[in-house]
Design a protein around this motif. Sequence first.
Motif, mmCIF file in Angstrom:
data_model
loop_
_atom_site.group_PDB
_atom_site.id
_atom_site.type_symbol
_atom_site.label_atom_id
_atom_site.label_comp_id
_atom_site.label_asym_id
_atom_site.label_seq_id
_atom_site.Cartn_x
_atom_site.Cartn_y
_atom_site.Cartn_z
ATOM 1 N N SER A 60 0.830 -1.203 0.000
ATOM 2 C CA SER A 60 0.000 0.000 0.000
ATOM 3 C C SER A 60 0.868 1.258 0.000
ATOM 4 C CB SER A 60 -0.926 0.003 1.220
ATOM 5 O OG SER A 60 -1.673 1.196 1.293
ATOM 6 N N ALA A 61 1.909 1.256 0.834
ATOM 7 C CA ALA A 61 2.801 2.416 0.891
ATOM 8 C C ALA A 61 3.520 2.620 -0.435
ATOM 9 C CB ALA A 61 3.817 2.229 2.020
ATOM 10 N N LEU A 62 3.973 1.529 -1.052
ATOM 11 C CA LEU A 62 4.656 1.632 -2.342
ATOM 12 C C LEU A 62 3.721 2.162 -3.418
ATOM 13 C CD1 LEU A 62 7.147 1.110 -4.113
ATOM 14 C CD2 LEU A 62 6.341 -1.248 -4.394
ATOM 15 N N ALA A 63 2.481 1.658 -3.424
ATOM 16 C CA ALA A 63 1.507 2.135 -4.407
ATOM 17 C C ALA A 63 1.191 3.618 -4.185
ATOM 18 C CB ALA A 63 0.231 1.306 -4.331
ATOM 19 N N GLY A 64 1.111 4.023 -2.918
ATOM 20 C CA GLY A 64 0.852 5.434 -2.624
ATOM 21 C C GLY A 64 1.975 6.330 -3.099
ATOM 22 N N LEU A 65 3.227 5.915 -2.873
ATOM 23 C CA LEU A 65 4.369 6.704 -3.343
ATOM 24 C C LEU A 65 4.414 6.750 -4.874
ATOM 25 C CD1 LEU A 65 7.112 5.472 -0.840
ATOM 26 C CD2 LEU A 65 5.989 7.718 -0.876
ATOM 27 N N THR A 66 4.060 5.633 -5.504
ATOM 28 C CA THR A 66 4.001 5.603 -6.971
ATOM 29 C C THR A 66 2.950 6.569 -7.483
ATOM 30 O OG1 THR A 66 4.696 3.279 -6.977
ATOM 31 C CG2 THR A 66 3.641 4.122 -8.973
ATOM 32 N N ALA A 67 1.802 6.614 -6.823
ATOM 33 C CA ALA A 67 0.740 7.535 -7.235
ATOM 34 C C ALA A 67 1.199 8.985 -7.117
ATOM 35 C CB ALA A 67 -0.507 7.306 -6.377
ATOM 36 N N ILE A 68 1.931 9.298 -6.054
ATOM 37 C CA ILE A 68 2.448 10.666 -5.905
ATOM 38 C C ILE A 68 3.404 10.998 -7.042
ATOM 39 C CG2 ILE A 68 3.907 12.136 -4.457
ATOM 40 C CD1 ILE A 68 2.703 10.723 -2.025
ATOM 41 N N GLY A 69 4.288 10.060 -7.380
ATOM 42 C CA GLY A 69 5.205 10.285 -8.490
ATOM 43 C C GLY A 69 4.469 10.493 -9.799
ATOM 44 N N TYR B 43 -2.247 11.250 -14.999
ATOM 45 C CA TYR B 43 -3.396 11.204 -14.114
ATOM 46 C C TYR B 43 -4.138 9.868 -14.138
ATOM 47 C CZ TYR B 43 -2.677 16.249 -13.832
ATOM 48 O OH TYR B 43 -2.139 17.502 -13.632
ATOM 49 N N VAL B 44 -4.268 9.258 -15.298
ATOM 50 C CA VAL B 44 -4.991 7.990 -15.367
ATOM 51 C C VAL B 44 -4.219 6.899 -14.629
ATOM 52 C CG1 VAL B 44 -5.850 6.200 -16.918
ATOM 53 C CG2 VAL B 44 -6.178 8.613 -17.505
ATOM 54 N N LEU B 45 -2.917 6.839 -14.843
ATOM 55 C CA LEU B 45 -2.104 5.870 -14.117
ATOM 56 C C LEU B 45 -2.096 6.174 -12.620
ATOM 57 C CD1 LEU B 45 0.945 5.420 -16.524
ATOM 58 C CD2 LEU B 45 -0.969 3.851 -16.136
ATOM 59 N N ALA B 46 -2.153 7.448 -12.273
ATOM 60 C CA ALA B 46 -2.223 7.817 -10.855
ATOM 61 C C ALA B 46 -3.507 7.291 -10.221
ATOM 62 C CB ALA B 46 -2.135 9.328 -10.699
ATOM 63 N N ARG C 6 3.423 21.720 -20.945
ATOM 64 C CA ARG C 6 4.019 20.426 -20.625
ATOM 65 C C ARG C 6 3.507 19.331 -21.547
ATOM 66 N NH1 ARG C 6 6.725 19.576 -15.889
ATOM 67 N NH2 ARG C 6 6.877 21.366 -14.474
ATOM 68 N N HIS C 7 2.325 19.520 -22.109
ATOM 69 C CA HIS C 7 1.708 18.439 -22.884
ATOM 70 C C HIS C 7 1.569 18.778 -24.364
ATOM 71 C CE1 HIS C 7 0.793 15.974 -19.408
ATOM 72 N NE2 HIS C 7 0.585 17.123 -18.772
ATOM 73 N N ARG C 8 2.075 19.938 -24.782
ATOM 74 C CA ARG C 8 1.987 20.264 -26.192
ATOM 75 C C ARG C 8 2.858 19.283 -26.981
ATOM 76 N NH1 ARG C 8 3.397 25.122 -25.793
ATOM 77 N NH2 ARG C 8 1.295 25.992 -25.666
ATOM 78 N N GLY C 9 2.244 18.684 -27.968
ATOM 79 C CA GLY C 9 2.970 17.759 -28.811
ATOM 80 C C GLY C 9 3.113 16.368 -28.219
ATOM 81 N N ARG C 10 2.439 16.112 -27.060
ATOM 82 C CA ARG C 10 2.515 14.786 -26.458
ATOM 83 C C ARG C 10 1.097 14.271 -26.169
ATOM 84 N NH1 ARG C 10 6.304 15.126 -21.415
ATOM 85 N NH2 ARG C 10 5.278 17.150 -21.170
ATOM 86 N N PRO C 11 0.297 14.050 -27.221
ATOM 87 C CA PRO C 11 -1.076 13.595 -27.008
ATOM 88 C C PRO C 11 -1.101 12.166 -26.495
ATOM 89 C CG PRO C 11 -0.520 13.457 -29.329
ATOM 90 C CD PRO C 11 0.649 14.141 -28.653
ATOM 91 N N GLY C 12 -2.218 11.851 -25.855
ATOM 92 C CA GLY C 12 -2.469 10.475 -25.453
ATOM 93 C C GLY C 12 -1.877 10.081 -24.120
ATOM 94 N N ARG C 13 -1.248 11.010 -23.387
ATOM 95 C CA ARG C 13 -0.723 10.641 -22.072
ATOM 96 C C ARG C 13 -1.864 10.547 -21.078
ATOM 97 N NH1 ARG C 13 4.711 13.439 -20.297
ATOM 98 N NH2 ARG C 13 4.501 11.720 -18.842
ATOM 99 N N GLY C 14 -1.642 9.720 -20.025
ATOM 100 C CA GLY C 14 -2.730 9.448 -19.089
ATOM 101 C C GLY C 14 -3.056 10.616 -18.221
#
Length: 357
Positions: A242-251, A258-261, A349-357
């Motif tokens: 749970s702690a590892l998943a929480g730290l991953t979500a913060i990263g 956002y979708v992966l978060a 930050r997202h110009r030219g990088r469509p499809g990111r989560g």
Amino acid sequence: MTLPEAVLGVMFIGLIAYALFGGADFGAGIWDLLAGGTRRGERRRALIEHSLGPVWEANHVWLILVLVVLWTGFSGAFASVASTLYIPLTIAAFGMIARGAAFAFRKSVTTPGMRRFFGASFALSSLITPYFLGSVVGGVASGRVPPGIAAGDVITSWLNLTSVLGGVLAVLVCGYLAAVFLCADARRAGQLDLAAEFRVRALGAAAATGAAGLGGIFVLRADAPLLFAGLTGRAMVVVLLSALAGLTAIGLLLLRRYVLARVASALAVAAILVGWAVAQYPYILVPELTIADAAAGTSTLMAMLVSLVVGGAILVPALGYLYSLFQRAHPSVPASTPTGGADRTERGRHRGRPGRG
């Protein structure tokens, strides 16, 4: 795995689903409370209503599933919990009713005063309800609900340090889940400034939840030693997950994925609930009533398990389709955003990088 454990496992899956979907639902109401004044918070509230409006009633299906399975398959445990913890359960039930009524009525009234009244009722109920549900979990997990009708103290069973910790954590987790979910919804609607704003709120809620969790270690050690021993013993691997998943979500939030978060955040919350179940196994009511002793007869449990499997085969795909439908952009949420600094940063930050989560 025994038959009672299989039935209880299905019920626990429903509890996790309610914590995730219902939790995000309650959390959205908390952010509605903190959205600002009528005019300043208008866009935030519009996004929140669009995100939870189509599915907010569906979320309570999971709570009904949990109650029905517990009532039918483990009636002794249900009676013990309902009779000892009837005060927080009643407050939570009234909170759900007030919340649902306020959410529906504020759309039909036109006067500013009444809209503010129903809006405040919806938001405050969204704060109160998860707190008292969390206090119920704290009372059960700390062993303050013995078997029998009202066998436990009806006051101290939920007015104790572990229950307060459970209530606070429930509110913080709801706020965190909602903020993470709203990040992706805001980006999908083209409101990048709101995505950046909810990203900051999600990170703040994550920090507050982590701090409360660390402080909770000392609370559990002093107030719920059996639960503490289980969490630091057989459930330690799940707690670390749970702690590892929480730290991953913060990263992932920092990287604006956002979708992966969402996925990592859901895993973190689900893991801590599984850790609670592992910590108190084989008891359904610590430290006296085991799962086997609380279970109904074999014929009842078998009929229930078959019903749950058949019903799940119909319900889960239907709910999945419902959720997926409303993960698409909707014309009721304006796509235009003000050209504030956060918006320009997010776009850059997202110009030219469509499809990111």
